[in-house]
Design a protein around this motif. Sequence first.
Motif, PDB file in Angstrom:
ATOM      1  N   VAL A  50       0.854  -1.183   0.000  1.00 10.50           N
ATOM      2  CA  VAL A  50       0.000   0.000   0.000  1.00 10.50           C
ATOM      3  C   VAL A  50       0.894   1.239   0.000  1.00 10.50           C
ATOM      4  CG1 VAL A  50      -0.195   0.001   2.527  1.00 10.50           C
ATOM      5  CG2 VAL A  50      -1.900   1.203   1.138  1.00 10.50           C
ATOM      6  N   MET A  66       1.345  -5.077   3.419  1.00 13.47           N
ATOM      7  CA  MET A  66       0.043  -5.115   4.076  1.00 13.47           C
ATOM      8  C   MET A  66       0.082  -5.799   5.443  1.00 13.47           C
ATOM      9  SD  MET A  66      -1.920  -3.313   2.217  1.00 13.47           S
ATOM     10  CE  MET A  66      -3.584  -3.695   2.763  1.00 13.47           C
ATOM     11  N   TRP A  73      -0.781  -3.084   7.667  1.00 11.44           N
ATOM     12  CA  TRP A  73      -2.005  -2.348   7.387  1.00 11.44           C
ATOM     13  C   TRP A  73      -2.852  -2.142   8.646  1.00 11.44           C
ATOM     14  CZ3 TRP A  73      -4.338   0.922   4.421  1.00 11.44           C
ATOM     15  CH2 TRP A  73      -5.734   1.036   4.435  1.00 11.44           C
ATOM     16  N   LYS A 123      -3.560   1.773   8.815  1.00 13.15           N
ATOM     17  CA  LYS A 123      -4.960   2.170   8.971  1.00 13.15           C
ATOM     18  C   LYS A 123      -5.191   3.069  10.180  1.00 13.15           C
ATOM     19  CE  LYS A 123      -9.621   0.443   8.272  1.00 13.15           C
ATOM     20  NZ  LYS A 123     -10.261   1.302   9.289  1.00 13.15           N
ATOM     21  N   THR A 139      -3.277   0.404  -3.505  1.00 14.94           N
ATOM     22  CA  THR A 139      -2.541  -0.830  -3.255  1.00 14.94           C
ATOM     23  C   THR A 139      -2.020  -1.345  -4.593  1.00 14.94           C
ATOM     24  OG1 THR A 139      -4.346  -2.412  -3.595  1.00 14.94           O
ATOM     25  CG2 THR A 139      -4.186  -1.373  -1.418  1.00 14.94           C
TER      26      THR A 139
END
Length: 365
Positions: A135, A212, A215, A220, A233
Motif C-alpha cells: 500500500v 500489508m 495495514w 490504517k 494498493t
Amino acid sequence: MLGKAIRRMALFGAGIVGVAMFGALGAAHAQETTFDEVQLIVPYQEGGGSTIHARLLAPALEQALPGNPKILVRNIPGAGSVKGINEFYNAAKPDGRMIASLGTGTFFQYLLEDPAVKYPLAEFRPFLTSPFGLVVYARKDQGLKGDPIADIKKLREGRPVYGGANATSSDLPALLAIDLLGIKPQYLFGLSNAEAQAGFDRGELTLNYDNMASWANSVKPMIDEGTAVALFTFGFENENGDIVRDPMAPELPTFLEVYEEINGEPLEGTAYDVWKTLFDIRVMGSKMFSLPPGTPDHIYNVYAEAMKKALESDRLKSEQAEAVLGNYPQTVGTQAERTLAGATKMEGEQREWLKTWLKETHDVD
C-alpha cells in the motif's frame, strides 16, 4: 470471531493450490524419502520479515515432512540477500537437506544482472509462495482529502519527500509505480523501514509505502486518526490471472485502476511488462521457500505435499499465522513454480528499459 475464523479457514482451504497426483513410481519414492535434519537458509538478518516468516512455518513443516526432521534456520545476511543465496546455490545438494527462503532482493539483483549474483534463479524449485500486498500512502497535511485520484493529482503538483533504502532494494516497485503516476518526490535514501516510518510519523517524510502486514496495526490507524491518506494498493492476482483489489483492503483502488483513471488509458507496453514483473516479485512472490536446481521430482513432491499438509495444521490457521501471512492464499507446488517463472521473466528490452529508468530517475548504473 466465528465469522473471522470461518473466513480464515476458507481462505487457506480455497487458496492452497493442489499438487499434481503422484504416479506409482513417484509414490514409491515418496515413501522411501525421509530426512533427519534440514537447513533453511534465510539470506537476511535476524528479526526481519523473512526470518519471522521462516520461523513461523518451519515447525509446521517439520511435523509434516517424513521423519519429522529438525529444521535449522540459518541467517546469512549480506548484499541484499545475494551472499546467502550464493552460498545456498554452491552448498545445497539436490537431496532435500537444504532449502532457502527467497526474498525480493534475491530477484532484483538477479534481474538487474548484479555481477555478485552467482545463482541461476530461474532454475530454482520453489515449493511455497507466500504473497503479500503493498500500500502507498501520504501525509494528509499536504492538502490531501482522502480521494485517491484527487490526492495523486495534488502530489503531482508538489515535491513530496520519500525515504527508503535505495532504488534497487525492495523499494523499487513502489518507486516505479509512484513515478509512472507522475509524482516526482524528493528522495532520501539510506534509511531502514523503521527509520522511514519514524520520519513519516514526525512529518519529515511525506510519502511512504508498506507491505500489508502493517495495514491493520500501523497504516490504517494513521488514516483513521487523520494523519495519512491511502493512495492505492498494488492489488492481488487471482486464480484467473486478473489483478483485483487487495483482500486486506478491498475498499482501496489498485495501482492499475488509478493509473487508468488519471491517464485516460491503461498502462501498456514495456512499462506494463516491467511493472508486472516487479508486481510478481514484490506481491505474488513476496516470500518463497525453494529447493536447489536439479532437485528430482520425487523429493520436490515430498516437500510440496508436506507444505500443503503444514498449511492445514492448527499452527498455520492461528491468529499468529494470520498476522504473518495475512488473508492471502498460499500457493504450493507447480503454482509456486509458475510464480517464480513470472518473477524471473524479463526480456532484454524490458531489462534495458528498467536500467534506463533507474539511470535517468535515480542515477543508478
